[in-house]
Design an enzyme around this catalytic site. Structure first.
Site, PDB file in Angstrom:
ATOM      1  N   GLY A   1      41.756  36.596  45.279  1.00 51.66           N
ATOM      2  CA  GLY A   1      42.098  35.559  46.322  1.00 51.66           C
ATOM      3  C   GLY A   1      41.364  36.132  47.716  1.00 51.66           C
TER       4      GLY A   1
ATOM      5  NE  ARG B   1      43.585  33.665  42.114  1.00 57.90           N
ATOM      6  CZ  ARG B   1      43.948  34.772  42.752  1.00 57.90           C
ATOM      7  NH1 ARG B   1      44.159  35.812  42.033  1.00 57.90           N
ATOM      8  NH2 ARG B   1      44.256  34.905  43.924  1.00 57.90           N
TER       9      ARG B   1
ATOM     10  CG  ASP C   1      46.997  43.024  40.735  1.00 58.54           C
ATOM     11  OD1 ASP C   1      46.239  42.231  41.168  1.00 58.54           O
ATOM     12  OD2 ASP C   1      48.293  42.805  40.089  1.00 58.54           O
TER      13      ASP C   1
ATOM     14  CB  THR D   1      46.091  43.699  47.451  1.00 55.38           C
ATOM     15  OG1 THR D   1      47.525  43.782  48.055  1.00 55.38           O
ATOM     16  CG2 THR D   1      45.979  45.227  47.227  1.00 55.38           C
TER      17      THR D   1
ATOM     18  CG  ASP E   1      50.505  39.826  48.583  1.00 54.67           C
ATOM     19  OD1 ASP E   1      50.257  39.182  49.733  1.00 54.67           O
ATOM     20  OD2 ASP E   1      50.900  39.596  47.470  1.00 54.67           O
TER      21      ASP E   1
ATOM     22  CG  ASP F   1      50.096  44.003  45.501  1.00 52.52           C
ATOM     23  OD1 ASP F   1      49.165  44.632  45.928  1.00 52.52           O
ATOM     24  OD2 ASP F   1      50.516  43.216  45.114  1.00 52.52           O
TER      25      ASP F   1
ATOM     26  NE  ARG G   1      51.105  36.536  42.771  1.00 50.43           N
ATOM     27  CZ  ARG G   1      51.513  35.385  42.034  1.00 50.43           C
ATOM     28  NH1 ARG G   1      51.362  34.247  42.686  1.00 50.43           N
ATOM     29  NH2 ARG G   1      51.906  35.390  40.906  1.00 50.43           N
TER      30      ARG G   1
END
Ligand code: ATP
Ligand code: MG
Length: 438
Positions: A95, A159, A185, A213, A215, A217, A260
């Site tokens: 993304g 993706r 990841d 990322t 996020d 994470d 997420r």
């Protein structure tokens, strides 16, 4: 053993795979001085301690040399590759995230100007561009001059799974010596498979990751690039929701943010914007009854309520979904739409107005802020130094402010979460005033 466990991590977990001996003098001597007089080069004995908590350190060792430590990022005086012979390549996957173009620009400039690298190629549209036979673009300093002011990635992204053997064939065809992969990841797992395939064929190709990322994470590193830009932009949406809510009669502001599996954006944006009454993250379960009662009380007490929800929160309250994206990631239920409906139904006995804001794509696509621009540049430089030294199947990052090289295997073994008992979540609870459990 849990690889996220500080007590369990060993020296072997932290070893970086090397393509071979480093025998080539670095061309950075004009910048950094020669070996004898320069403190800038990283030597074999330099290490960055995994943990800086004295109690943990004392419990596990008798000698400081036994403490697990990371391979530090930074330039080496001796290189594996002769930079003047090197063809490097870059690919961006997954993304969008603020800072992708900053990383591309800094990689190209550092490879070309500092190391005098022969060629830098950009493969288009993520791993797809490495598998579909399309020609890469030649990345020059001219081409990347202004790209850091733009969001997105000039290389495109995708993706979907690709065959590592086909991708290595492409790298061989274009005589690529080092591949920089910028992604999350999934991308890093793909990078490890590429490095393994190159190794299986005895090909000296360095595969180095720059973790992306939004996020935040990725474990073990302080934060990922683009994260600060993301939560700064997210906070603007919360502020808008707060203004809307506090201007209406029983106004409710509901903001859905990214996250997420990890609620870092929601937690940080809450601390930036303030005025949030309930922050909901994937790590901390809540009940609908608890939330409704909490919102009802806020409306009674202060006349408005602001709810921030991370996209992965409350998934147990939604119908289970088995749908996946092209990369095989499970698609989440839309907790924002769900809460909008649930609040509307659950408070139907009251007069109220609800504003729902979902700024997702607006956050992902902005250019990096000043902080992330600096971080992206330094990550790209660290990645270049590592690849030139012949390190592979690794990623760069900063840990407690120091740049480190980390095996991808370690980076993908676990992921980073908001600790419900940690001080970040405590700060959120203190700021929102929400109860420990809803
Ligand atoms: P994001 O932060 O957006 O999730 P990501 O890198 O995790 O980024 P994905 O779409 O999951 O995004 O993966 C990006 C690319 O990596 C895709 O081409 C995908 O096929 C590939 N990939 C994902 N998981 C693996 C895996 N286990 N092994 C090999 N390749 C993978
Ligand atoms: Mg991912």
């Amino acid at each position: 053993m849990q690889l996220s466990d500080l007590q369990a991590i060993t020296h072997e977990d932290l070893l970086i795979t090397r393509l071979g001996q480093r025998t080539v003098d670095t061309p950075l001597q004009d910048l950094l001085g020669n070996r004898q007089e320069s403190v800038h080069y990283v030597t074999e004995t330099d290490r960055v301690l995994v943990d800086d908590t004295l109690g943990i350190a004392k419990n596990r060792v008798t000698h400081t040399a036994d403490l697990p430590a990371f391979n530090p990022g930074g330039p080496r005086a001796k290189l594996f590759f002769d930079p003047s012979e090197v063809t490097a390549a870059i690919v961006t996957c997954g993304g969008l995230c603020p800072g992708l173009n900053n990383v591309i620009r800094a990689l190209v400039l550092h490879l070309k100007h500092a190391y005098g690298c022969r060629d830098v190629l950009g493969f288009k549209n993520g791993y797809q561009g490495l598998a579909d036979g399309s020609d890469p673009v030649r990345l020059t300093p001219d081409l990347v001059r202004d790209i850091h002011n733009r969001g997105g990635t000039i290389l495109g992204t995708s993706r979907g799974n690709q065959d590592p053997a086909t991708m290595i064939d492409t790298l061989v065809r274009h005589k690529v010596d080092m591949l920089f992969v910028v992604g999350g990841d999934g991308t890093l797992r793909g990078a490890a498979r590429l490095a393994a395939e190159a190794n299986r064929r005895g090909l000296p190709i360095a595969v180095v990751g720059v973790p992306k990322t939004i996020d935040n994470d990725i474990p073990w590193i302080d934060h990922s690039f683009g994260f600060q830009t993301a939560y700064a932009r997210a906070a603007e949406s919360i502020t808008a929701a707060h203004v809307e809510a506090s201007s209406g009669v029983n106004g409710i502001g509901l903001v859905k943010l990214m996250g997420r599996h990890s609620g870092f954006i929601a937690a940080h944006a809450t601390l930036v914007a303030q005025g949030v009454d309930f922050t909901l993250i994937p790590e901390v379960p809540f009940t609908l009854d608890g939330l409704l009662a909490g919102v009802r009380k806020k409306l009674a007490d202060q006349g408005h309520a602001v709810v921030v929800v991370a996209e992965g929160a409350g998934q147990n309250l939604l119908p289970a979904s088995t749908a996946t994206d092209p990369s095989g990631n499970r698609k989440l239920g839309d907790v924002g739409a769900f809460l909008r409906g649930a609040l509307t139904d659950g408070l139907s006995d009251l007069p109220f107005s609800l504003r729902y804001i979902d700024p997702g794509y607006a956050i992902r696509s902005v250019p990096a802020n000043a902080f992330d621009a600096v971080y992206c540049t330094r990550l790209a430089q660290a990645a270049t130094h590592a690849a030139m030294a012949g390190f592979t199947s690794m990623m760069v990052g900063s840990r407690r402010g120091r740049f480190i090289n980390m095996p991808i295997k370690l980076a993908t073994a676990t992921s980073n979460h908001v600790d419900p008992y940690g001080d970040l979540w405590m700060a959120v609870l203190e700021t929102t005033g929400q109860p420990l459990t809803l």
